[in-house]
Design a protein around this motif. Structure first.
Motif, short mmCIF file in Angstrom:
data_model
loop_
_atom_site.label_atom_id
_atom_site.label_comp_id
_atom_site.label_asym_id
_atom_site.label_seq_id
_atom_site.Cartn_x
_atom_site.Cartn_y
_atom_site.Cartn_z
N UNK A 85 0.83 -1.20 0.00
CA UNK A 85 0.00 0.00 0.00
C UNK A 85 0.86 1.25 0.00
N UNK A 86 1.98 1.24 0.74
CA UNK A 86 2.89 2.37 0.73
C UNK A 86 3.41 2.63 -0.68
N UNK A 87 3.82 1.57 -1.36
CA UNK A 87 4.31 1.71 -2.74
C UNK A 87 3.21 2.27 -3.63
N UNK A 88 2.02 1.75 -3.47
CA UNK A 88 0.88 2.21 -4.27
C UNK A 88 0.57 3.68 -3.97
N UNK A 89 0.53 4.04 -2.71
CA UNK A 89 0.25 5.42 -2.33
C UNK A 89 1.33 6.37 -2.82
N UNK A 90 2.55 5.88 -2.96
CA UNK A 90 3.66 6.70 -3.44
C UNK A 90 3.71 6.78 -4.96
N UNK A 138 7.08 -3.63 -7.32
CA UNK A 138 8.03 -3.81 -6.22
C UNK A 138 9.00 -4.93 -6.60
N UNK A 139 10.27 -4.72 -6.30
CA UNK A 139 11.29 -5.76 -6.45
C UNK A 139 11.88 -6.03 -5.07
N UNK A 154 5.32 -7.41 -9.68
CA UNK A 154 6.24 -7.93 -8.67
C UNK A 154 7.44 -8.57 -9.34
N UNK A 155 8.63 -8.23 -8.83
CA UNK A 155 9.86 -8.82 -9.34
C UNK A 155 10.80 -9.18 -8.21
N UNK A 156 11.88 -9.88 -8.54
CA UNK A 156 12.85 -10.29 -7.53
C UNK A 156 14.27 -9.94 -7.96
N UNK A 157 15.07 -9.60 -6.99
CA UNK A 157 16.51 -9.42 -7.16
C UNK A 157 17.17 -10.77 -6.87
N UNK A 158 18.18 -11.12 -7.68
CA UNK A 158 18.89 -12.38 -7.47
C UNK A 158 20.37 -12.17 -7.76
N UNK A 169 14.24 2.70 -10.03
CA UNK A 169 14.07 1.63 -9.04
C UNK A 169 14.63 2.14 -7.72
N UNK A 170 13.75 2.49 -6.79
CA UNK A 170 14.18 3.18 -5.57
C UNK A 170 14.10 2.26 -4.36
N UNK A 171 15.24 2.07 -3.71
CA UNK A 171 15.37 1.16 -2.57
C UNK A 171 14.99 1.85 -1.26
#
Length: 336
Positions: free
Chosen positions: A24-29, A34-35, A81-85, A231-233
């Motif tokens: 929700x934070x990501x969506x509100x921002x 999200x990764x 949705x994604x993933x870092x590897x 892409x903001x961490x």
């Protein structure tokens, strides 16, 4: 020492991790995806891999699959949705040991291990928007195999350029780096809200919130106007709680405040910044310096600072354009 570090996994208990709150934070921002780090260089897995017990479910007191929880939350909130590897692994016995530059070659046993984990991620966590590879020195054949493994299971999943050897689907800039030119190819800037760290550090300075907000509004505008993706961490605490929500929400509040001025010009407005097109489209897609012609996107930040006067500083010059009369000459809308 490796043994001492590995033992810390048995203490890892992110009991305040709330995947729905993060989504929700990501969506509100105003974020669209999200990764999350499925596995970093240290080899500890935040998903329930069957290939090693060095993971959050089997070894930590938390005993829950963090990647699955966030994947499910993103699906509920309509986020991609994604993933870092990480392609290197300081814990796996078949991998090369730690090097200061993380430029490790990947032995065949480690290559097979990586492929096995990629298959787990690409087959067990729903649709993935991207797999964000990082580090290591794979051979061209290994890079091709990693990318092929992902695309065989999820053809629409993007592979980051840090799979190397020109096998990625998009180019990745250096950490916290923004090109000074419009790039005529898909690209992304990975940045951290606090650029000196990617994970949470208690001693990191978190003062000057207005300055931090200015910084990321400007960087987002620069990235998008030059054709890129930001892409903001956020770097949560070890207990799973988030510390950067005020920066994210303030950045979105700015874009929301500007949107009404642009409504007559942009159909189906998502936000002021997201709706802009790369500046290169103004110039027949030629590469241009950021200070030439349409110039640097500091006018976006200047609008933020001078919005009470309804004026824009354009191209760093001492001339202003009224809002909204001339906004179409400054921001080209992306029709959705």
């Amino acid at each position: 020492p490796a043994a001492e570090y590995s033992a810390l996994a048995k203490q890892f208990n992110p009991e305040k991790f709330d995947p729905d709150a993060i989504a929700k934070l990501a969506q509100d921002a105003g974020m669209k995806f999200i990764v999350i780090t499925a596995k970093h260089h240290d080899g500890f897995n935040l998903f329930h891999t069957r290939l090693t017990d060095y993971n959050v479910v089997d070894l930590s007191p938390y005993h829950k699959d963090i990647v699955r929880q966030l994947a499910d939350a993103c699906a509920r909130h309509g986020l991609k949705f994604g993933v870092y590897y990480s392609s290197i692994d300081w814990h796996y016995p078949g991998a090369t040991p730690y090097t200061s530059d993380n430029n490790n070659p990947i032995p065949k046993t480690h290559e097979d291990f990586n492929v096995g984990q990629l298959r787990e991620l690409a087959s067990g966590y729903g649709p993935l928007s991207e797999i964000w590879f990082d580090m290591g020195r794979p051979t061209p054949a290994q890079s091709k195999r990693f990318t092929g493994t992902v695309h065989a299971l999820q053809p629409d999943c993007l592979v980051s350029g840090r799979v190397f050897n020109h096998e990625g689907d998009f180019t990745v800039m250096g950490d916290n780096q923004i090109p000074q030119f419009v790039l005529d190819e898909p690209w992304q800037t990975p940045a951290s809200i606090y650029p000196d760290t990617w994970g949470y550090r208690s001693w990191a300075q978190r003062t000057d919130l207005p300055g931090k907000i200015d910084e990321h509004i400007l960087q987002l505008a620069q990235v998008v106007s030059r054709g890129g993706n930001y892409l903001l961490n956020i770097g949560p605490r070890g207990d799973g709680s988030v510390v950067a929500e005020h920066v994210l929400l303030a950045c979105d509040a700015f874009t929301a405040s500007v949107t009404p001025h642009l409504a007559p010009y942009i159909a189906h407005v998502e936000s002021f910044i997201v709706a802009t097109a790369p500046l290169g489209e103004f110039l027949s897609r030629r590469l241009i310096p950021s200070d030439a012609a349409v110039a640097d996107t500091r006018h976006v930040l200047d609008y933020y600072r001078k919005s009470a006067y309804g004026r824009l500083l354009f191209a760093g010059r001492e001339s202003y354009f009224s809002v909204p009369d001339d906004i179409a000459s400054i921001v080209r809308p992306r029709m959705l």
